[in-house]
Design a protein around this motif. Structure first.
Motif, PDB file in Angstrom:
ATOM      1  N   GLY A  61       0.817  -1.214   0.000  1.00 54.42           N
ATOM      2  CA  GLY A  61       0.000   0.000   0.000  1.00 54.42           C
ATOM      3  C   GLY A  61       0.849   1.261   0.000  1.00 54.42           C
ATOM      4  O   GLY A  61       0.546   2.240  -0.683  1.00 54.42           O
ATOM      5  N   VAL A  62       1.945   1.217   0.770  1.00 50.14           N
ATOM      6  CA  VAL A  62       2.845   2.367   0.802  1.00 50.14           C
ATOM      7  C   VAL A  62       3.401   2.615  -0.601  1.00 50.14           C
ATOM      8  O   VAL A  62       3.464   3.750  -1.071  1.00 50.14           O
ATOM      9  CB  VAL A  62       3.989   2.133   1.809  1.00 50.14           C
ATOM     10  N   ILE A  82       2.081   1.720  -3.527  1.00 50.05           N
ATOM     11  CA  ILE A  82       1.043   2.230  -4.436  1.00 50.05           C
ATOM     12  C   ILE A  82       0.871   3.723  -4.191  1.00 50.05           C
ATOM     13  O   ILE A  82       0.874   4.536  -5.113  1.00 50.05           O
ATOM     14  CB  ILE A  82      -0.310   1.510  -4.205  1.00 50.05           C
ATOM     15  N   THR A  83       0.730   4.099  -2.908  1.00 50.97           N
ATOM     16  CA  THR A  83       0.515   5.508  -2.587  1.00 50.97           C
ATOM     17  C   THR A  83       1.671   6.365  -3.089  1.00 50.97           C
ATOM     18  O   THR A  83       1.463   7.422  -3.694  1.00 50.97           O
ATOM     19  CB  THR A  83       0.371   5.689  -1.063  1.00 50.97           C
TER      20      THR A  83
END
Lengths: 310, 317
Positions: free
Chosen positions: A283-284, A286-287
């Motif tokens: 997720g990190v 992707i962000t």
């Protein structure tokens, strides 16, 4: 980061002025529009930072085989749920003992590949439809724009999921699906701009000289649409990476064992108790990726069209 | 005004017809057609499959099927779910309240927080809070909603135990407002986050255009309090584009709701859609697509009309 100390990220012109003199002395072409745009872009510190991070992410994806400490598909049950920094796993191991760092690097290849390829599809379709509708007007315009309106009525994720579930998931199909569901905004922007441009003197002159419609579109209208196309292209990479993560997370995108940042989160919730880091890192990334491309796109918009500042 | 209203209404109806054609077309993209799911059942014979096709009307030409389906949608007969044979309309209507509860709350949070941040940013341009809000908005726009939801569940449900990890109410318990709010708060905040970012960006841009206008100086010159100047004059003029934004944001809102509902096992239309995909439940899928598109068209229409009524500068042609 920009090497020049910019006074404020939101105030490019003052930061750019001192540099102008220096460049003018050494290079007569210093004031070309592209160069001025580049200067405005790099005065925007977040945009510059976004560009640097984007390049690093792309490089890490290209160099994944060299950078990855292990085989991303190598299962090692004994190492399952190894926490980060233990047992030679820098970012830990997943539920079957695969090295998370290696998987993230290889997943980046897929996520970024889908991002760039889907962007290419979006830009191609959006540009053709926007220019054709705007240039020809009348019936073709009406038909194409009603189609655009109709597709914009569906929430994107719904469209993506239906198409991915029915057409079947492969790298190619996911790319096409994302590309073919996100061209509408670019088409609309270009159509409106072309409506105005086609009345310009240079287009009329070209027409008077007997230029074919195709020539008018390709040689006159397209070059004048490059700025919005470049901005949309950059923002589209960000959106495509995000879109891929959504459909892969929901299980209709990139299929395991191949890793994408989205599908690595697919089962993450079941491992919260044992290994929360499995859910954290993808997720990190992707962000970080999406934010970087968004910052670059925003910077490009400010740099290429100073009047349309937000 | 009436002419404008009728013209927008006519456009919306045309759009709705197009939308139903697209939705219908999408469902028939599937290889093998909608009945393909039955072909996989063990012991399925060719003649049984043929009977199923006939009973669903799938043996008729596509235009005929479309007209029958569209006529059914108009008259309230939306067909039956392939999954459990319940009427599609009931299946969908059961889920609409949960989705509206979630989306309306998220939108309300987004408007209040986003507008405040945007106005603050416009009044104190290039200050530290403005800078942080700008960066924060961009990052919020870039976070995948499902991952943010997962992180919220991990921290606040798994570790801290402050919130339930999903659902709309405690199963088996009697209705209680506190219980419902307790379940609603996390998904609504997660869904609202992305929207806050859009609202603050647009409000800021819209307010910056307005605060430098002459009439704002005039309002200050005649001695109005700052609060009246900002909210009574500046914001009222900046609000027009924001109402349009609310309308345009609806598809985005539903996309986010689908993902949020999946993460928080919220029993709304989004989750119904994802579940129905797994079952290849075409009538339900088509129904949800049409209902969401209808809500999108309706809210755009409402936003345009509201702007026209509120903003005296808009002329009707």
């Amino acid at each position: 980061m920009a090497t020049k100390p910019a006074s404020a990220a939101t105030a490019p012109p003052p930061a750019a002025i001192p540099a102008t003199d220096a460049l003018l002395r050494t290079d007569a072409r210093a004031a070309s529009p592209w160069r001025m745009a580049a200067r405005r872009f790099f005065a925007h510190r977040l945009a510059a930072a976004g560009l640097v991070i984007s390049i690093l992410l792309i490089l890490s994806a290209i160099l994944a085989p060299a950078l990855a400490p292990r085989d991303p598909l190598q299962i090692s049950i004994l190492d399952k749920f190894q926490p980060p920094l233990t047992g030679g796993f820098l970012l830990g191991a997943d539920e079957v003992g695969r090295d998370l760092l290696s998987r993230l690097l290889y997943a980046g290849r897929i996520s970024l590949l889908v991002g760039f390829a889907a962007m290419a599809v979006t830009v191609l379709v959006g540009t053709v439809i926007g220019l054709v509708a705007g240039f020809y007007g009348g019936r073709p315009d009406a038909i194409l724009m009603r189609l655009t309106d109709a597709l914009l009525c569906f929430p994107t994720v719904f469209l993506l999921l239906v198409l991915a579930a029915f057409v079947g998931a492969s790298l190619l199909s996911i790319t096409l699906i994302i590309g073919l569901t996100s061209w509408m905004e670019l088409a609309r922007i270009l159509r409106n701009q072309t409506l105005a441009l086609r009345e310009q003197d240079y287009v009329q002159a070209g027409r008077a000289l007997g230029a074919s419609n195709r020539r008018l579109i390709v040689r006159h209208l397209l070059p004048n649409s490059l700025a919005p196309i470049m901005v949309a292209a950059t923002l589209n990479i960000a959106n495509a990476v995000l879109a891929e993560s959504y459909i892969s997370y929901l299980g209709y995108g990139i299929q395991p064992p191949a890793a994408s940042w989205g599908n690595m989160l697919n089962n993450a919730q079941s491992y919260f108790q044992n290994a929360p880091w499995i859910a954290l890192f993808p997720g990190v990334l992707i962000t970080l990726t999406v934010a970087s491309f968004n910052f670059v796109g925003d910077g490009l918009r400010d740099a290429l069209d100073p009047r349309a500042r937000r | 005004m009436t002419a404008y209203f009728l013209r927008r209404l006519r456009q919306s109806v045309v759009l709705l017809i197009l939308v139903t054609i697209v939705a219908f077309g999408l469902m028939h993209l599937a290889p093998g057609g909608p009945e393909a799911v039955y072909a996989l059942s063990p012991g399925m014979r060719a003649e049984d499959l043929q009977r199923i096709r006939a009973s669903f009307g799938l043996d008729q030409p596509l235009p005929v099927q479309y007209v029958k389906w569209a006529a059914g949608m108009l008259t309230g007969d939306w067909g039956r779910s392939y999954r459990d044979s319940r009427p599609v309309r009931d299946v969908i209507f059961d889920r609409i309240p949960a989705t509206l509860e979630l989306t309306v709350t998220a939108l309300a949070i987004a408007i209040v927080v986003g507008v405040s941040l945007g106005v603050l940013g416009a009044l104190r341009q290039r200050s530290l809070p403005d800078y942080l809000a700008t960066i924060g908005a961009m990052v919020a726009l870039s976070v995948p909603t499902f991952w943010f939801g997962l992180m919220v569940i991990f921290v606040f449900a798994e570790r801290l135990g402050w919130i339930p990890s999903g659902g709309r109410e405690t199963l088996g318990a009697d209705f209680s407002l506190a219980d419902r709010l307790h379940h609603l708060i996390a998904p609504a905040l997660v869904l609202g986050l992305v929207l806050v970012a859009t609202w603050s960006r647009y409000t800021r841009a819209s307010m910056i255009e307005v605060v430098n206008q002459d009439y704002i100086r005039t309002a200050r010159a005649k001695g109005l309090g700052e609060r009246r100047v900002i909210w009574g004059h500046a914001f009222r003029n900046a609000a027009g584009p924001l109402v349009t934004l609310a309308g345009l944001q609806i598809p985005f809102l539903f996309s986010g709701a689908l993902v949020t509902e999946s993460v928080f096992t919220w029993p709304g239309m989004g989750r119904l859609f994802v579940d129905s995909l797994g079952y290849r439940d075409y009538p339900v899928l088509m129904g949800v697509l049409v209902v969401t598109a209808l809500l999108v068209i309706g809210s755009n229409l409402a936003a345009d009309l509201l702007v026209a009524v509120v903003d005296p500068r808009i002329r009707f042609r």
